[in-house]
Design an enzyme around this catalytic site. Sequence first.
Site, PDB file in Angstrom:
ATOM      1  N   ARG A  20     -31.605 -96.649  24.725  1.00 44.31           N
ATOM      2  CA  ARG A  20     -32.632 -97.536  25.274  1.00 44.31           C
ATOM      3  C   ARG A  20     -32.957 -97.218  26.733  1.00 44.31           C
ATOM      4  NH1 ARG A  20     -33.121-102.212  21.781  1.00 44.31           N
ATOM      5  NH2 ARG A  20     -31.498-102.102  20.217  1.00 44.31           N
ATOM      6  N   LYS A  28     -18.929 -99.154  23.943  1.00 40.57           N
ATOM      7  CA  LYS A  28     -20.047 -99.878  24.575  1.00 40.57           C
ATOM      8  C   LYS A  28     -20.493-100.997  23.630  1.00 40.57           C
ATOM      9  CE  LYS A  28     -24.723 -99.429  26.154  1.00 40.57           C
ATOM     10  NZ  LYS A  28     -25.301 -99.874  24.865  1.00 40.57           N
ATOM     11  N   LEU A  71     -30.217 -89.009  20.787  1.00 37.46           N
ATOM     12  CA  LEU A  71     -28.835 -88.716  21.189  1.00 37.46           C
ATOM     13  C   LEU A  71     -28.724 -88.390  22.674  1.00 37.46           C
ATOM     14  CD1 LEU A  71     -27.799 -86.489  18.132  1.00 37.46           C
ATOM     15  CD2 LEU A  71     -27.562 -88.971  18.403  1.00 37.46           C
ATOM     16  N   ALA A  75     -25.500 -87.959  26.069  1.00 36.53           N
ATOM     17  CA  ALA A  75     -24.154 -87.431  26.312  1.00 36.53           C
ATOM     18  C   ALA A  75     -23.066 -88.349  25.746  1.00 36.53           C
ATOM     19  CB  ALA A  75     -23.947 -87.208  27.801  1.00 36.53           C
ATOM     20  N   GLY A  76     -23.357 -89.650  25.654  1.00 36.27           N
ATOM     21  CA  GLY A  76     -22.388 -90.574  25.055  1.00 36.27           C
ATOM     22  C   GLY A  76     -22.139 -90.221  23.598  1.00 36.27           C
ATOM     23  N   HIS A  77     -23.231 -90.007  22.840  1.00 41.10           N
ATOM     24  CA  HIS A  77     -23.077 -89.593  21.442  1.00 41.10           C
ATOM     25  C   HIS A  77     -22.338 -88.253  21.358  1.00 41.10           C
ATOM     26  CE1 HIS A  77     -26.927 -92.046  20.918  1.00 41.10           C
ATOM     27  NE2 HIS A  77     -26.115 -92.598  20.040  1.00 41.10           N
ATOM     28  N   SER A 116     -27.202 -95.149  27.049  1.00 41.93           N
ATOM     29  CA  SER A 116     -27.785 -95.825  25.891  1.00 41.93           C
ATOM     30  C   SER A 116     -29.113 -95.158  25.577  1.00 41.93           C
ATOM     31  CB  SER A 116     -28.027 -97.299  26.241  1.00 41.93           C
ATOM     32  OG  SER A 116     -28.921 -97.883  25.318  1.00 41.93           O
ATOM     33  N   GLN A 157     -19.501-104.603  17.870  1.00 38.31           N
ATOM     34  CA  GLN A 157     -19.790-103.830  16.652  1.00 38.31           C
ATOM     35  C   GLN A 157     -18.515-103.160  16.137  1.00 38.31           C
ATOM     36  OE1 GLN A 157     -23.378-101.275  15.703  1.00 38.31           O
ATOM     37  NE2 GLN A 157     -22.059 -99.677  16.494  1.00 38.31           N
TER      38      GLN A 157
END
Length: 283
Positions: free
Chosen positions: A188, A150, A33, A35-37, A186, A154
Site C-alpha cells: 500500500r 506486520k 511485491l 523487499a518485505g516479501h 507494505s 493475521q
Amino acid sequence: MQTFVTRDEISHWRKQLSQDQKSLGFVPTMGALHAGHLSLVKKASKENDIVLVSIFVNPKQFNQQADLQSYPRMLEADIALLSALSNVVIFAPNEAEMYPSGLAFEPMQLGEIGTVLEGAKRPGHFDGVVHVVHHLFALIAPDRAYFGEKDFQQLAVIRKLNAHYQFGIEIVACPTKRDPDGLAMSSRNLRLSAQERNKALSIFKALTFIKENAGKEPIETMRHRAILIIEEAGLLLDYFEIVDPHTLKTCADWQAEQLCCVAAFCGEVRLIDNMLCESVKLP
Ligand code: PAF
C-alpha cells in the site's frame, strides 16, 4: 520463470514434488511485491528445496470495494523480481480458479481473535483470509508457510486455521521489514505521495515512543501521547491499542511484554503496523 495459473497444473506439479521427495515452502501474497516479501521468499528458499509464491488479490478479504479496486496489481514486475531466485515458482490464478463453483468450504469460528483490532474495523476481512488460505493450503499442501509479523493478527488467525482444519503445516513467522527510516514495508505504500509517506512515519515514531517508554507512566497516559504523535502528523487514526501479544486483549496495565497495534489512514491509504514492547525496568 515457471508460472502456474490453474489448479490442475498445481496438483500435477505437487504430486511430482512429493514423488521426488522435495520439501516445499509457500509464501502467499497479493502481489505488488517488495523487499518485505522478498525476505520471506529468501528465508523459505533457504529452508526448503522449492518455494511456491502465490499472487492473488483476494476479493473476499476486502470489505471496501474502493480498496479492492485501488490495490496495486503488477504481475509482470512481480514475476521479473522473483525470476532472480532459482528455486522459486509462481501460482497466479484468476478468481474462477481460486474459487471454482462447487469447491467445498466449511467456514470456521475465529472467536475473539477475529473480532478485535482488524476484525472489529474490517468486518468479514478475516473470514475472507481464512477462505483463501484454506483453499491455498489444501491445494498446495506445503511443508512450511511463511507470513510476516506486520500482519500480526493475521498470523494468529493462520495458526488457528492450520490447527482447526488439521493441515499440519509449519507456520513460520518473519519479522517486519522496514525502510531505513522505519516505515513498515507494505504494498500500500506505493499509493502514498512523498508528503503522505513523510506523515506516515509518525506511526513508527508513535510505536517507538511506546517501546522506549513502556512502564514509565500509566498505560493510558502513554497511549494518548502516542496517539497525539499520529494525529498531529495529520493521519486519521482508526485504532491504537496496547494488547497482550498472546490473547490480543487490551492491556489494562503494563505487562512484561505488550504489543502495540496501529491502523491509521494516511490520505486514502489505510496503513497498519505493530511493535512488541517490553516494559522498561525502572531503577
Ligand atoms: O497477507 C496477505 O497478503 C494476504 O492476506 C494473504 C495471506 C496472501 C491472503 O490473501
